[in-house]
Motif scaffolding. Structure first.
Motif, PDB file in Angstrom:
ATOM      1  N   GLU A 653       0.832  -1.211   0.000  1.00  0.00           N
ATOM      2  CA  GLU A 653       0.000   0.000   0.000  1.00  0.00           C
ATOM      3  C   GLU A 653       0.867   1.263   0.000  1.00  0.00           C
ATOM      4  OE1 GLU A 653      -3.108   0.275   2.960  1.00  0.00           O
ATOM      5  OE2 GLU A 653      -3.400  -1.887   2.910  1.00  0.00           O
ATOM      6  N   LEU A 654       1.916   1.241   0.823  1.00  0.00           N
ATOM      7  CA  LEU A 654       2.801   2.406   0.904  1.00  0.00           C
ATOM      8  C   LEU A 654       3.506   2.651  -0.424  1.00  0.00           C
ATOM      9  CD1 LEU A 654       4.632   2.327   4.354  1.00  0.00           C
ATOM     10  CD2 LEU A 654       3.353   4.211   3.390  1.00  0.00           C
ATOM     11  N   ASP A 655       4.034   1.596  -1.015  1.00  0.00           N
ATOM     12  CA  ASP A 655       4.748   1.753  -2.289  1.00  0.00           C
ATOM     13  C   ASP A 655       3.829   2.337  -3.351  1.00  0.00           C
ATOM     14  OD1 ASP A 655       7.232   0.871  -1.449  1.00  0.00           O
ATOM     15  OD2 ASP A 655       6.844  -1.221  -1.946  1.00  0.00           O
ATOM     16  N   LYS A 656       2.595   1.834  -3.393  1.00  0.00           N
ATOM     17  CA  LYS A 656       1.653   2.341  -4.407  1.00  0.00           C
ATOM     18  C   LYS A 656       1.294   3.806  -4.137  1.00  0.00           C
ATOM     19  CE  LYS A 656      -2.708   1.459  -6.778  1.00  0.00           C
ATOM     20  NZ  LYS A 656      -2.916   2.896  -6.978  1.00  0.00           N
ATOM     21  N   ALA A 657       1.023   4.123  -2.874  1.00  0.00           N
ATOM     22  CA  ALA A 657       0.631   5.496  -2.526  1.00  0.00           C
ATOM     23  C   ALA A 657       1.757   6.480  -2.842  1.00  0.00           C
ATOM     24  CB  ALA A 657       0.254   5.576  -1.050  1.00  0.00           C
ATOM     25  N   ALA A 667       0.299   7.963   4.544  1.00  0.00           N
ATOM     26  CA  ALA A 667       0.259   8.195   5.992  1.00  0.00           C
ATOM     27  C   ALA A 667      -0.847   7.376   6.634  1.00  0.00           C
ATOM     28  CB  ALA A 667       0.045   9.686   6.265  1.00  0.00           C
ATOM     29  N   ASN A 668      -1.999   7.304   5.968  1.00  0.00           N
ATOM     30  CA  ASN A 668      -3.136   6.545   6.491  1.00  0.00           C
ATOM     31  C   ASN A 668      -2.790   5.066   6.616  1.00  0.00           C
ATOM     32  OD1 ASN A 668      -6.049   6.551   7.200  1.00  0.00           O
ATOM     33  ND2 ASN A 668      -6.203   5.223   5.410  1.00  0.00           N
ATOM     34  N   ALA A 669      -2.082   4.529   5.620  1.00  0.00           N
ATOM     35  CA  ALA A 669      -1.743   3.101   5.626  1.00  0.00           C
ATOM     36  C   ALA A 669      -0.831   2.752   6.798  1.00  0.00           C
ATOM     37  CB  ALA A 669      -1.066   2.727   4.300  1.00  0.00           C
ATOM     38  N   ILE A 670       0.237   3.524   6.992  1.00  0.00           N
ATOM     39  CA  ILE A 670       1.176   3.186   8.068  1.00  0.00           C
ATOM     40  C   ILE A 670       0.582   3.508   9.433  1.00  0.00           C
ATOM     41  CG2 ILE A 670       2.407   5.399   7.907  1.00  0.00           C
ATOM     42  CD1 ILE A 670       3.859   1.927   8.841  1.00  0.00           C
ATOM     43  N   TYR A 671      -0.256   4.532   9.513  1.00  0.00           N
ATOM     44  CA  TYR A 671      -0.897   4.879  10.787  1.00  0.00           C
ATOM     45  C   TYR A 671      -1.792   3.743  11.271  1.00  0.00           C
ATOM     46  CZ  TYR A 671      -3.896   7.405  14.123  1.00  0.00           C
ATOM     47  OH  TYR A 671      -4.581   7.788  15.247  1.00  0.00           O
ATOM     48  N   ILE A 713       7.897  -1.577  10.874  1.00  0.00           N
ATOM     49  CA  ILE A 713       7.145  -0.359  11.180  1.00  0.00           C
ATOM     50  C   ILE A 713       8.083   0.835  11.234  1.00  0.00           C
ATOM     51  CG2 ILE A 713       5.946   0.863  13.055  1.00  0.00           C
ATOM     52  CD1 ILE A 713       4.476  -1.746  13.650  1.00  0.00           C
ATOM     53  N   LEU A 714       9.196   0.678  11.928  1.00  0.00           N
ATOM     54  CA  LEU A 714      10.135   1.795  12.083  1.00  0.00           C
ATOM     55  C   LEU A 714      10.673   2.238  10.734  1.00  0.00           C
ATOM     56  CD1 LEU A 714      12.069   0.659  15.290  1.00  0.00           C
ATOM     57  CD2 LEU A 714      10.128   2.228  15.122  1.00  0.00           C
ATOM     58  N   VAL A 715      10.957   1.281   9.842  1.00  0.00           N
ATOM     59  CA  VAL A 715      11.462   1.642   8.517  1.00  0.00           C
ATOM     60  C   VAL A 715      10.364   2.332   7.706  1.00  0.00           C
ATOM     61  CG1 VAL A 715      12.482   0.807   6.369  1.00  0.00           C
ATOM     62  CG2 VAL A 715      13.136  -0.247   8.533  1.00  0.00           C
ATOM     63  N   MET A 716       9.158   1.753   7.701  1.00  0.00           N
ATOM     64  CA  MET A 716       8.069   2.330   6.900  1.00  0.00           C
ATOM     65  C   MET A 716       7.624   3.696   7.421  1.00  0.00           C
ATOM     66  SD  MET A 716       5.608  -0.894   5.870  1.00  0.00           S
ATOM     67  CE  MET A 716       5.443  -1.619   7.493  1.00  0.00           C
ATOM     68  N   LEU A 717       7.710   3.892   8.726  1.00  0.00           N
ATOM     69  CA  LEU A 717       7.265   5.146   9.325  1.00  0.00           C
ATOM     70  C   LEU A 717       8.362   6.210   9.276  1.00  0.00           C
ATOM     71  CD1 LEU A 717       4.939   6.544  10.848  1.00  0.00           C
ATOM     72  CD2 LEU A 717       5.835   5.575  12.974  1.00  0.00           C
ATOM     73  N   PRO A 746      11.541  -2.363   3.512  1.00  0.00           N
ATOM     74  CA  PRO A 746      11.084  -3.740   3.741  1.00  0.00           C
ATOM     75  C   PRO A 746      10.939  -4.566   2.465  1.00  0.00           C
ATOM     76  CG  PRO A 746       9.830  -2.220   5.097  1.00  0.00           C
ATOM     77  CD  PRO A 746      10.673  -1.381   4.184  1.00  0.00           C
ATOM     78  N   GLU A 747      11.378  -5.809   2.581  1.00  0.00           N
ATOM     79  CA  GLU A 747      11.170  -6.825   1.544  1.00  0.00           C
ATOM     80  C   GLU A 747      10.753  -8.099   2.273  1.00  0.00           C
ATOM     81  OE1 GLU A 747      14.714  -7.272  -0.756  1.00  0.00           O
ATOM     82  OE2 GLU A 747      14.888  -5.132  -1.188  1.00  0.00           O
ATOM     83  N   PRO A 748       9.469  -8.223   2.655  1.00  0.00           N
ATOM     84  CA  PRO A 748       9.046  -9.344   3.510  1.00  0.00           C
ATOM     85  C   PRO A 748       9.395 -10.726   2.951  1.00  0.00           C
ATOM     86  CG  PRO A 748       7.335  -7.699   3.378  1.00  0.00           C
ATOM     87  CD  PRO A 748       8.375  -7.285   2.392  1.00  0.00           C
ATOM     88  N   ASP A 749       9.245 -10.912   1.607  1.00  0.00           N
ATOM     89  CA  ASP A 749       9.627 -12.167   0.965  1.00  0.00           C
ATOM     90  C   ASP A 749       9.121 -13.362   1.760  1.00  0.00           C
ATOM     91  OD1 ASP A 749      10.769 -13.842  -0.892  1.00  0.00           O
ATOM     92  OD2 ASP A 749      12.699 -13.920   0.165  1.00  0.00           O
ATOM     93  N   ALA A 750       7.813 -13.379   2.021  1.00  0.00           N
ATOM     94  CA  ALA A 750       7.248 -14.446   2.859  1.00  0.00           C
ATOM     95  C   ALA A 750       5.991 -15.010   2.236  1.00  0.00           C
ATOM     96  CB  ALA A 750       6.935 -13.888   4.243  1.00  0.00           C
ATOM     97  N   SER A 751       5.824 -16.338   2.395  1.00  0.00           N
ATOM     98  CA  SER A 751       4.555 -16.963   2.016  1.00  0.00           C
ATOM     99  C   SER A 751       3.750 -17.113   3.297  1.00  0.00           C
ATOM    100  CB  SER A 751       4.798 -18.326   1.372  1.00  0.00           C
ATOM    101  OG  SER A 751       5.532 -19.157   2.251  1.00  0.00           O
TER     102      SER A 751
END
Length: 910
Positions: A653-657, A667-671, A713-717, A746-751
């Motif tokens: 969501e953040l990358d797209k926004a 801001a809404n997404a990370i909040y 969270i800390l990285v995205m915020l 972030p690169e979660p790279d998770a299933s």
């Protein structure tokens, strides 16, 4: 090892410490020679300036972008600097001189300029210190100033190149003249104010015994500026106006001066306005200037009746009577000016046509003029009425330079965001006028032009080159004027990178990637950067231009010192911290719409920071520290799988926004992820894990996942709230060599197990619905209630079986029975497609609760009806104060929501 956090979050203590650390360590532009470049430039604030709320918005948005791109591994360069601000800076220094009973003219030009440089070194860094307080991660190691030696070289080269290409020329035209500052100013620096004025009607006698068809021996003209008749050169009537057809080409004899002037046909004259005849003063009115040219009057022959201070001077034909010479145009310090004397003499000589007005009693009275509100131009810095003044100035052929930018925007090579601004851009650019670039100041870039005794001009980079062009023995004098400040700032995207030298920095970072700017400088600066950039480099300055709105007062009014509604961003930082103010700016910035200042929202984001602080302290108390992996840790527990999935979704969501420049959505997404999903749900859901065996595999997994999720969270915020996030990042583990400002995005790279995620979402839905229902019915939040699910889904069966303890602890539902509910009053709650029946017998007084809800419902329905009636009344909507209409709409929305809520609550009771 984590560092134990203090109990309370104190923004002031951490902000100065971290900013100094980032700047000292060179972290705003770390060495990344092989990384993809990403470049933005700040709109250079005036060197005289201090941080206002508009700067706070503009620079916050830029810092969000540059921190985000830095975290994504780019060679992120944010060019910073200040503008020499010709008029503003000269005014500041001259004001200081006045305080010491000194003045500029006591010094040579060179001595005064030296004093300005001294002021700049001592006092010119206020705004750059304030930008640091906001957290702006600019490359201060390369701070620029538009009067720096390399920048000055670029400015002179552009002037010379444009001159040699025929795109800069000297011409006699009307300019906006500020009589207080004694300089020309731009159209964009003129403020229109509506002030009380008068509309006078005069007789202009027809010459040579000519009369109108009705026998009248004069033409009636009307004006709001009677003093300018001293320089009238024509009377204009509309070509189709039959009243004057017989006198077109004839003449009138001007009262006072006796000047013989022609009657011309021109569509500028409006037959419906006044008498349909207008006086033409081409040397003192922009419309009249064009009429005069159409009538065949050359600009060089147009009459000028005012000097640089707006005092009456003799016109070229010598016809202004001596008693007017030296008078100011208006009454000043109690002394009548030229306006008052012209009206007095015309009245005495019988040329004034009185205005007949009616008193409140209906009686007629005779006035010299009709009272009117007049739109009047004022200089935004000098503060006096601007005088259109005929003078020799330097002009840029803006029409030619505009062609490239127009084509670039039309083709999509330059994208304007939001797109709605394109229409305004095209309208201005396609009707652009010559750009007057000379200013009558001492501080600024001196125009590189020299004149010989015959008036021949020699334009060159240096006096030596000009002399060589003029020839030996020819005496040259340099042009006294300096260049418009916007001329030099138009070179900002490339001259700051070393142009005209072909530097590595220029090669890598030009074109820039994005420009963020207030819409109010779209034509001052943005469009001119397009023009100069495309002309000088052959490339666009940037592919995207983002235009944000203004920050307005809470009631929507424009902020101004006179209204007393200006908000000081530094005061807000002192009170709530820079992070809270920054987050407010981002959350409220919705693609160019104006932002209403709301201190409560700023306070709310300070609370958000405190929430994150306390959540981190909870993590520390349970042994949750820094993560050691960029990818998500392996997780088997449903709650851990769920939070990993939530992180991945939030990153997306953040990358797209941010790709769409939707700062509010980002801001809404990370909040909501931080507050709702992580703090309110995830930390609550994992508490039982730590209340059991602290050394179990489940606890170890949860510590790893929770530490990882908090790091994400800390990285995205971080782009939004850099100070608190860096503090928490370092407190969570020993990462001195891996600061958050240069960490990895972030690169979660998770299933993720979809069933596990669905189960947790189901528990959250059930808990939320139950809490809401209890609140509606007045049931205490902690009350434990039995619940029945007559037709459970497979998800409900498996989740109730595996997570009964979590449902009891969070939703306070126990026991939960998968089967039919007993008869009796009950409320219904849902989770996904599952419906739960919660018996209420003995829990509340059903009849009393129905009575209470019904009474409240009827009251809200009555309010909705009343407000609907008021809002559908055009008289109210159009005539009431805007804040009253807005309050009515807000009240209507509130009561409509209450009707919906109370109806649902009654339905729950059956």
């Amino acid at each position: 090892m984590s560092t134990e956090l203090p109990k309370t979050f104190d923004p002031a203590e951490i902000e100065a410490r971290w900013y100094d650390h980032w700047e000292t360590k060179g972290l705003f532009r770390p060495e990344r020679p092989d990384a993809t470049p990403y470049t933005i430039v700040n709109p250079p604030p005036n060197v005289t300036g201090s941080l206002h709320i508009g700067h706070a918005l503009d620079n916050t948005l830029q810092d969000i972008v540059i921190r985000y791109e830095r975290l994504r591994g780019k060679d992120a360069l944010w060019v910073v600097g200040t503008d020499h601000a010709g008029i503003a800076t000269q005014m500041v220094v001259e004001r200081q001189m006045e305080e010491r009973q000194d003045k500029r003219t006591n010094y040579s030009r060179e001595e005064f300029v030296e004093k300005v440089w001294e002021w700049k070194e001592e006092s010119g860094g206020t705004i750059t210190r304030q930008l640091r307080r906001l957290g702006c991660s600019m490359d201060w190691s390369r701070e620029q100033f538009t009067m720096d030696e390399h920048f000055t070289k670029a400015v002179l080269k552009v002037f010379v190149d444009l001159y040699e290409d025929g795109l800069i020329y000297r011409d006699k035209r009307l300019v906006n003249w500020d009589p207080k500052l004694k300089t020309a100013i731009s159209d964009l620096e003129v403020e229109q104010q509506t002030i009380p004025g008068s509309f006078w009607h005069f007789k202009y006698p027809l010459a040579d015994g000519v009369t109108l068809d009705n026998g009248q021996d004069y033409i009636e003209v009307a004006t709001t500026r009677p003093e300018t008749m001293l320089a009238d050169m024509a009377v204009a009537v509309h070509p189709s106006d039959e009243r004057y057809a017989s006198v077109v080409g004839k003449h009138v004899i001007l009262p006072i001066t006796g000047r013989r002037i022609p009657i011309v046909a021109d569509e500028h004259a409006d037959p419906e306005l006044g008498s349909g005849a207008v006086k033409i003063t081409p040397g003192h009115d922009f419309n009249d200037f064009e009429v005069g040219k159409r009538a065949g009057i050359a600009p060089a022959d147009m009459l000028n009746m005012l000097d640089a201070e707006a005092n009456v001077c003799q016109t070229a034909d010598g016809l202004v009577p001596e008693e007017y010479l030296g008078l100011h145009r208006f009454k000043r310090d109690g002394v009548d000016g030229a306006r008052e004397l012209v009206v007095q003499r015309l009245k005495e000589q019988g040329y004034l046509i009185p205005h007949i007005a009616k008193t409140k009693k209906g009686e007629e009275q005779e006035l010299d003029a009709e009272p009117r509100s007049i739109a009047t131009p004022f200089g935004d810095r000098g503060g006096v009425v601007i005088e259109p003044w005929l003078t020799d100035q330097w002009y840029v052929n803006a029409e030619e330079l505009a062609k490239g930018p127009i084509a670039a925007v039309k083709s999509g090579e330059i994208e304007i965001v939001p797109k709605t601004w394109e229409k305004t851009f095209f309208n201005w650019m396609e009707n652009i006028q010559p750009w007057c670039v000379s200013r009558q100041l001492w501080w600024g870039h001196r125009i590189p032009a020299w004149y010989d005794d015959n008036g021949n001009v020699f334009v060159a980079m240096t006096e030596e080159e000009a002399q060589a062009e003029a020839g030996e023995g020819v005496t040259l004098a340099r042009d006294e004027d300096v260049l418009d400040t916007w001329f030099s700032s138009a070179l900002w995207p490339f001259a700051t990178l070393g142009w005209p030298e072909n530097t590595d920095l220029l090669e890598k970072h030009y074109p820039n990637d994005l420009l963020i700017s207030g819409f109010d400088i779209l034509f001052f600066w943005d469009a001119r950067m397009m023009m100069q950039g495309m002309k000088m480099t052959g490339q666009i300055p940037w592919p995207r231009l983002y235009l944000h709105g203004l920050v307005r007062a809470a009631d929507g009014a424009k902020m101004s010192k006179s209204k007393g509604n200006v908000v000081d961003p530094l005061g807000l930082i002192d009170q709530y911290g820079a992070d809270a103010l920054r987050f407010f700016m981002a959350a409220m910035e919705s693609q160019g719409r104006d932002i209403k200042m709301d201190e409560k929202r700023v306070e709310g984001y300070r609370n958000f920071a405190t929430k994150l602080w306390n959540a981190t302290r909870f993590c520390q108390s349970n042994g949750i520290g820094a993560s050691e992996t960029l990818a998500a840790p392996e997780a088997k527990l449903a709650v851990n799988q769920w939070i990993i999935g939530e992180v991945a979704q939030t990153v997306e969501e953040l990358d797209k926004a941010l790709a769409d420049l939707r700062f509010d959505a980002a801001a809404n997404a990370i909040y909501h992820f931080t507050w709702d999903r992580f703090c309110d749900w995830y930390l609550e859901l994992i508490k039982p894990v730590f209340q059991g065996d602290a050394d179990s595999a489940a606890a170890a997994e949860t510590r790893a996942v929770a530490g990882w999720a908090l790091d994400q969270i800390l990285v995205m915020l971080h782009p939004f709230m850099p100070f608190i996030t860096e503090e928490l990042w370092q407190a969570q583990g020993d990462r001195a060599n891996y600061p958050l400002i240069t960490a990895k995005w972030p690169e979660p790279d998770a299933s993720v197990d979809a069933h596990a995620v669905a189960a947790i979402d189901w528990v959250i839905d059930l808990t939320t619905a139950t809490r809401s229902a209890k609140n509606e019915l007045g049931i205490p939040p902690g009350a434990k209630l039995a619940a029945f699910c007559p037709a459970p889904s497979d998800l409900a069966k498996s989740t109730v079986e595996r997570s009964a303890a979590a449902i009891e602890r969070l939703a306070r539902l126990t026991p939960v029975t998968l089967g039919e509910a007993p008869d009796g009053p009950a409320m219904q709650v849902t989770a996904g497609e599952d419906v739960f029946i919660v018996p209420l017998e003995g829990v509340i007084d059903i009849d009393a609760e129905k009575t209470r809800l019904t009474k409240a419902l009827e009251a809200s329905q009555k309010e909705v009806k009343s407000l609907d009636g008021r809002l559908s009344n055009p008289n109210f909507v159009e005539r009431a104060k805007p804040e009253a209409v807005e309050k009515a709409r807000a009240d209507q929305a509130h009561h409509a929501a209450e009707v919906e809520r109370l109806t649902a609550a009654l339905a729950r009771l059956g």
